[in-house]
Scaffold this motif. Structure first.
Motif, short mmCIF file in Angstrom:
data_model
loop_
_atom_site.label_atom_id
_atom_site.label_comp_id
_atom_site.label_asym_id
_atom_site.label_seq_id
_atom_site.Cartn_x
_atom_site.Cartn_y
_atom_site.Cartn_z
N GLU A 38 0.83 -1.21 0.00
CA GLU A 38 0.00 0.00 0.00
C GLU A 38 0.87 1.26 0.00
OE1 GLU A 38 -2.44 -0.56 3.46
OE2 GLU A 38 -3.65 -2.12 2.51
N ALA A 39 1.93 1.24 0.81
CA ALA A 39 2.84 2.39 0.87
C ALA A 39 3.55 2.59 -0.47
CB ALA A 39 3.85 2.19 2.00
N ARG A 40 3.94 1.50 -1.12
CA ARG A 40 4.58 1.58 -2.43
C ARG A 40 3.64 2.23 -3.44
NH1 ARG A 40 4.35 -3.83 -4.34
NH2 ARG A 40 2.32 -3.13 -5.06
N GLU A 41 2.39 1.81 -3.45
CA GLU A 41 1.42 2.36 -4.39
C GLU A 41 1.15 3.83 -4.09
OE1 GLU A 41 0.40 0.86 -7.21
OE2 GLU A 41 1.87 -0.61 -6.53
N LEU A 42 1.10 4.20 -2.81
CA LEU A 42 0.96 5.61 -2.44
C LEU A 42 2.14 6.41 -3.00
CD1 LEU A 42 -0.21 8.03 -0.90
CD2 LEU A 42 1.08 7.22 1.10
N GLY A 43 3.35 5.93 -2.75
CA GLY A 43 4.54 6.62 -3.24
C GLY A 43 4.53 6.77 -4.74
N ALA A 53 11.49 14.41 -3.66
CA ALA A 53 11.77 13.04 -3.22
C ALA A 53 11.62 12.94 -1.70
CB ALA A 53 13.18 12.64 -3.64
N ARG A 54 12.12 13.92 -0.99
CA ARG A 54 12.06 13.90 0.47
C ARG A 54 10.61 13.89 0.95
NH1 ARG A 54 14.60 11.62 3.57
NH2 ARG A 54 12.60 10.92 4.18
N GLU A 55 9.77 14.73 0.35
CA GLU A 55 8.37 14.78 0.77
C GLU A 55 7.64 13.47 0.47
OE1 GLU A 55 6.67 18.29 -1.02
OE2 GLU A 55 8.01 19.61 0.11
N ILE A 56 7.93 12.87 -0.69
CA ILE A 56 7.30 11.59 -1.03
C ILE A 56 7.74 10.52 -0.04
CG2 ILE A 56 7.19 9.74 -2.76
CD1 ILE A 56 7.30 11.98 -4.91
N ASP A 58 8.84 10.92 3.02
CA ASP A 58 8.23 11.20 4.32
C ASP A 58 6.79 10.72 4.36
OD1 ASP A 58 10.57 12.34 5.29
OD2 ASP A 58 9.88 14.42 5.05
N GLU A 59 6.05 10.95 3.27
CA GLU A 59 4.66 10.51 3.21
C GLU A 59 4.55 8.99 3.25
OE1 GLU A 59 0.69 10.72 3.41
OE2 GLU A 59 2.02 12.47 3.49
N VAL A 60 5.43 8.32 2.51
CA VAL A 60 5.43 6.85 2.48
C VAL A 60 5.74 6.28 3.87
CG1 VAL A 60 6.73 4.86 1.60
CG2 VAL A 60 5.92 6.62 0.02
N GLY A 62 5.45 7.82 6.75
CA GLY A 62 4.35 8.17 7.64
C GLY A 62 3.17 7.23 7.48
N TYR A 63 2.88 6.85 6.24
CA TYR A 63 1.79 5.91 5.98
C TYR A 63 2.05 4.58 6.68
CZ TYR A 63 -1.56 2.97 3.60
OH TYR A 63 -2.59 2.09 3.33
N ILE A 64 3.28 4.08 6.56
CA ILE A 64 3.63 2.81 7.19
C ILE A 64 3.41 2.89 8.70
CG2 ILE A 64 5.58 1.27 7.73
CD1 ILE A 64 6.63 1.93 4.86
N THR A 65 3.84 3.98 9.30
CA THR A 65 3.68 4.17 10.75
C THR A 65 2.21 4.27 11.13
OG1 THR A 65 5.84 5.25 10.84
CG2 THR A 65 4.35 5.64 12.69
N ARG A 66 1.43 5.03 10.35
CA ARG A 66 -0.01 5.17 10.64
C ARG A 66 -0.73 3.84 10.56
NH1 ARG A 66 0.94 9.63 7.46
NH2 ARG A 66 -0.15 8.80 5.63
N LYS A 67 -0.22 2.91 9.77
CA LYS A 67 -0.82 1.58 9.64
C LYS A 67 -0.38 0.62 10.75
CE LYS A 67 -3.54 1.77 6.11
NZ LYS A 67 -4.92 1.30 6.19
N GLY A 68 0.41 1.12 11.72
CA GLY A 68 0.81 0.30 12.86
C GLY A 68 2.05 -0.53 12.63
N ALA A 69 2.78 -0.25 11.57
CA ALA A 69 4.04 -0.95 11.29
C ALA A 69 5.17 0.07 11.43
CB ALA A 69 4.01 -1.55 9.89
N SER A 70 6.38 -0.38 11.18
CA SER A 70 7.54 0.50 11.16
C SER A 70 8.22 0.35 9.81
CB SER A 70 8.56 0.10 12.24
OG SER A 70 7.97 0.13 13.50
N PRO A 71 8.86 1.42 9.32
CA PRO A 71 9.65 1.24 8.09
C PRO A 71 10.74 0.18 8.34
CG PRO A 71 9.31 3.57 8.53
CD PRO A 71 8.86 2.82 9.76
N ALA A 72 10.87 -0.76 7.44
CA ALA A 72 11.91 -1.79 7.58
C ALA A 72 13.28 -1.22 7.27
CB ALA A 72 11.61 -2.97 6.66
N PHE A 73 13.31 -0.15 6.49
CA PHE A 73 14.53 0.57 6.12
C PHE A 73 14.06 1.92 5.58
CE2 PHE A 73 13.24 -2.41 2.80
CZ PHE A 73 13.03 -1.58 1.72
#
Length: 173
Positions: A38-43, A53-56, A58-60, A62-73
């Motif tokens: 989902e985050a990939r498709e958003l990005g 690039a930085r804003e995109i 950050d949004e990606v 942030g989406y991962i975090t809002r979904k209750g996960a953490s960025p893996a990298f």
């Protein structure tokens, strides 16, 4: 359960080989994969000429975090000749050119169970769109042969064949 999920959900055990994951572990992997997809498709949807690039990224993230996960990298955002794994820094203001191929690479972590997914987005060029399409064809070719016991070499051959059939040369690494 099911054969497909069990086949996809193996982890390296001891030197003796692979061990199947439990249902809870499989669910965490599936959730991590879903959030990352989902985050990939958003990005990918945010890639437009002039976009930051930085804003995109950050949004990606942030989406991962809002979904209750953490960025893996950190979100990777590579433009044109940068083949992969570029992450914009805090003060980085790389902008998407009017003609570009952009690679977005994201991952999500759910309780330490990681996913990793990427997409190529072409802007302003039919040749770059064909390149992005060859990446998708390579992924589909790999999916078509993926099964327990299939050798990595055989998967690689399918990927290479798909890319070459579209007039491109795969990177050897």
């Amino acid at each position: 359960g099911g054969y497909r999920r069990k086949a996809l959900a193996c982890k390296i055990g001891s030197r003796k080989g692979l061990a199947l994951l439990g249902d809870d572990e499989v669910e965490k992997l599936v959730r991590a994969g879903r959030v990352a997809a989902e985050a990939r498709e958003l990005g990918a949807s945010l890639v437009k000429p002039g976009a930051s690039a930085r804003e995109i990224c950050d949004e990606v993230e942030g989406y991962i975090t809002r979904k209750g996960a953490s960025p893996a990298f950190p979100c990777n955002f590579s433009v044109n000749e940068v083949a992969a794994h570029y992450t914009p820094g805090p003060d980085d203001d790389v902008r998407v050119p009017s003609t570009a191929i952009v690679k977005i690479d994201v991952g999500a972590s759910v309780d330490g169970y990681l996913s990793d997914t990427a997409a190529s987005v072409a802007i302003g060029s039919s040749e770059l769109q064909a390149l992005a399409d060859s990446a998708r064809a390579a992924l589909n070719a790999a999916r078509a042969v993926m099964a327990p016991g299939v050798r990595v070499l055989d998967i690689g051959r399918q990927i290479e064949g798909a890319i070459k059939s579209m007039g491109f040369k795969p990177i050897k690494n």
